[in-house]
Design a protein around this motif. Structure first.
Motif, PDB file in Angstrom:
ATOM      1  N   ALA B 188      55.193  20.664  41.666  1.00 34.97           N
ATOM      2  CA  ALA B 188      55.224  21.208  40.139  1.00 34.97           C
ATOM      3  C   ALA B 188      56.617  21.464  39.687  1.00 34.97           C
ATOM      4  O   ALA B 188      57.309  22.126  40.365  1.00 34.97           O
ATOM      5  CB  ALA B 188      54.402  22.297  39.880  1.00 34.97           C
ATOM      6  N   THR B 192      56.252  22.942  34.318  1.00 34.17           N
ATOM      7  CA  THR B 192      54.860  23.070  34.569  1.00 34.17           C
ATOM      8  C   THR B 192      54.351  24.336  35.090  1.00 34.17           C
ATOM      9  O   THR B 192      53.417  25.001  34.532  1.00 34.17           O
ATOM     10  CB  THR B 192      54.600  21.935  35.358  1.00 34.17           C
ATOM     11  OG1 THR B 192      54.993  20.720  34.989  1.00 34.17           O
ATOM     12  CG2 THR B 192      53.025  21.856  35.630  1.00 34.17           C
ATOM     13  N   LYS B 196      51.578  26.504  33.108  1.00 29.16           N
ATOM     14  CA  LYS B 196      50.198  26.462  33.711  1.00 29.16           C
ATOM     15  C   LYS B 196      50.078  27.596  34.544  1.00 29.16           C
ATOM     16  O   LYS B 196      48.809  27.835  35.000  1.00 29.16           O
ATOM     17  CB  LYS B 196      50.075  25.126  34.202  1.00 29.16           C
ATOM     18  CG  LYS B 196      50.141  23.928  33.300  1.00 29.16           C
ATOM     19  CD  LYS B 196      49.471  22.677  33.785  1.00 29.16           C
ATOM     20  CE  LYS B 196      49.648  21.919  32.816  1.00 29.16           C
ATOM     21  NZ  LYS B 196      48.872  20.389  33.220  1.00 29.16           N
ATOM     22  N   LEU B 197      51.154  28.362  34.979  1.00 26.63           N
ATOM     23  CA  LEU B 197      50.613  29.403  35.995  1.00 26.63           C
ATOM     24  C   LEU B 197      51.115  30.868  35.425  1.00 26.63           C
ATOM     25  O   LEU B 197      50.627  31.684  35.270  1.00 26.63           O
ATOM     26  CB  LEU B 197      51.367  29.107  37.232  1.00 26.63           C
ATOM     27  CG  LEU B 197      51.162  30.037  38.478  1.00 26.63           C
ATOM     28  CD1 LEU B 197      49.630  30.365  38.741  1.00 26.63           C
ATOM     29  CD2 LEU B 197      51.826  29.691  39.664  1.00 26.63           C
TER      30      LEU B 197
END
Lengths: 245, 287
Positions: B188, B192, B196-197
């Protein structure tokens, strides 16, 4: 015919702080084979798996593996709590840039396979420990990798749930035909699941014994009470203790 | 809570566990609010006691009774108009200041989370910023920026920036290492991983920071106004004037208004938090 799914060749690992985790490990995992590594805690089992996945660079030796074709199941479910079951299972396909429809299809298949149908919209906080683990399994399964690495995945759940998860994982192993490298410190789990059991010594880890498991698949839960099962478990236990010196 | 696993066949379906019942309205809601209402009633009783029993009648102006505060502060249309104007100017400074702090603070925290060098370089100065006594900096700010709205906003931002940065950074760094491994295995990108995290994992801490900063931004707006003492009169200037003129009813009413403003902003962010993360966030459980 293609070669082994995974080959360790003379792997050694010494951490920067001088800890020698793995002395020398060589073996390979054939396609459609289920190999389990057992060993005392701190023997470098997980380190070996992280090396296989490319999360760690070994200080000696080489790994042959196709990392694009790899599924990794973590020790804990490691679900993203802000995502529903479906969104969690879609994550890897999403990170690989697959389209919405394909993601949904892959995720649904995997969710059905692990028996979480009906829970797609649930958040991890409302799932039991066993269900979280199955969701984690579905996440890895979604991309149908031909090689699975299991890092002591069922260590944190209770005995009964663990046995169920073992049976489910085996059922998937039979239907999906992946190769699996599984790590555990439970001898019963190792014997029940595997075609081959590899015993590692305490740190620095090396392979001290290897056992072929003669039982045919599919394996019934009653196998755990078979005298041959007990004999083999006893031999493995002896090898483990021998490693302790 | 262990849901029953499908019996026997290994891949069996599982019974759907009944979700926890939605919080019942009515009785349990009342049970939630009642203790606070009772304590509030007791405190007002103590107030009356102080006014009528403890204080000598000649000194009663020091603590007028609650009903006088409400009558003079809120039911006198001239006073009320003044108070609402003050509320408007102070709320405006507080909200704009808070918005600046949020954008600036989160940007700084994200940069710090991406580069260790930036974190190491900025952290000591952020701690210093936090340690500056605001009383010392207000005169300097009025030298440099005058006493207008911009100067007030600067005071407000200085006060409310730190908790946003610290909490956002803490939140961004709170994602489980195994989750990072998961993203690493899929190669990733930084963006990202952040989107997303790290950001979603950080939301609970970020909201905690926002609620602290929201309260501080109101204090910042009032402190700035109080010390500058010029320009559009906000609650700070009203407090100062009422105090100087010994108008204790209005003074107490203004304190109540300032307090309500802080409470309103705090509740607003609590509401936003419940909407944003209430569905999945469970305090005290990891993963």
């Amino acid at each position: 015919m293609v070669g082994p799914a995974l080959t360790f060749d003379g792997i050694g690992m010494t951490f920067p702080d001088g800890t020698r985790a793995i002395a020398e490990v060589s073996f390979s995992l054939d396609r459609r084979e289920f190999v389990t590594i057992v060993g005392p805690s701190g023997c470098g089992k997980s380190t070996l798996l992280r090396i296989a996945a490319g999360l760690l660079e070994p200080t000696a030796g080489t790994v042959e593996i196709d990392r694009e074709q790899l599924g990794y199941v973590f020790q804990d479910p490691t679900l993203l709590p802000w995502r529903t079951v479906r969104q969690n299972v879609e994550l890897l396909a999403e990170l690989r840039g697959k389209g919405r429809q394909e993601r949904a299809r892959l995720a649904q298949d995997a969710i059905d396979l692990v028996g979480l149908t009906g829970f797609e919209g649930h958040y991890p906080k409302s799932l039991s420990g066993g269900m979280r683990m199955r969701c984690s399994l579905a996440r890895t399964l979604a991309l149908r990798p031909p090689v699975f690495l299991f890092d002591e995945p069922f260590g944190a759940v209770d005995e009964i749930t663990r046995e169920h998860l073992n049976e489910q994982t085996l059922a998937l192993f039979e239907t999906e035909g992946f190769a699996a490298l599984f790590i555990t410190h439970s001898i019963a789990e190792a014997v029940f699941m595997s075609t081959r059991v590899i015993v590692m010594s305490p740190r620095p880890g090396r392979v001290v014994a290897e056992f072929a498991v003669p039982f045919d698949y599919p394996r019934s839960p009653e196998l755990r009470f078979d005298p041959d099962f007990a004999l083999l478990s006893g031999d493995i236990s002896k090898a483990l203790r021998g490693g302790n010196g | 809570m262990t849901a029953p696993l499908g019996g026997g066949d290994g891949l069996g379906r599982v019974e759907i566990p009944t979700p926890p019942p939605a919080r019942r309205r009515g009785s349990s809601w009342l049970a939630t609010v009642l203790p606070a209402l009772l304590l509030g009633a007791v405190l007002i009783g103590v107030w009356y006691l102080c006014t009528y029993v403890v204080l000598d009648p000649r000194r009663r102006f020091l603590l007028p009774p609650p009903h006088d505060v409400v009558r003079v502060g809120f039911f006198d249309s001239e006073n009320l108009g003044e108070m609402l104007d003050g509320l408007y100017w102070s709320a405006r400074v507080a909200l704009i200041g808070l918005a600046i702090s949020i954008v600036l603070g989160m940007t700084i925290a994200i940069l710090m989370s991406q580069t260790v060098v930036i974190e190491r370089a900025t952290y000591p100065f952020l701690v210093m910023l936090q340690a500056i006594p605001i009383l010392a900096i207000v005169p300097l700010i009025s030298f440099w920026f005058g006493t207008g709205e911009n100067a007030r906003l600067i005071v407000c931002v200085i006060i409310s920036l730190f908790p946003i940065i610290v909490n956002t950074l803490f939140g961004l760094q709170s994602a489980d290492p195994a989750m990072h491994d998961l993203f690493t295995l899929e190669h990733a990108s930084r963006a990202t991983r952040l989107r997303k995290l790290m950001l979603p994992a950080g939301l609970p801490a970020i909201f905690a920071g926002l609620r602290i900063a929201a309260g501080l931004s109101v204090i910042g707006a009032i402190v700035g106004d109080f010390f500058f003492g010029r320009g559009k009169p906000g609650i700070g200037q009203l407090l100062k004037r009422y105090a100087n003129q010994l108008e204790s009813e209005q003074l107490l009413a203004a304190v109540i208004v300032a307090c309500m403003l802080g409470v309103a902003v705090f509740l607003f962010f609590g509401w936003v938090q419940a909407r944003a993360i209430g569905k999945w966030y469970e305090a005290g459980t990891a993963r």
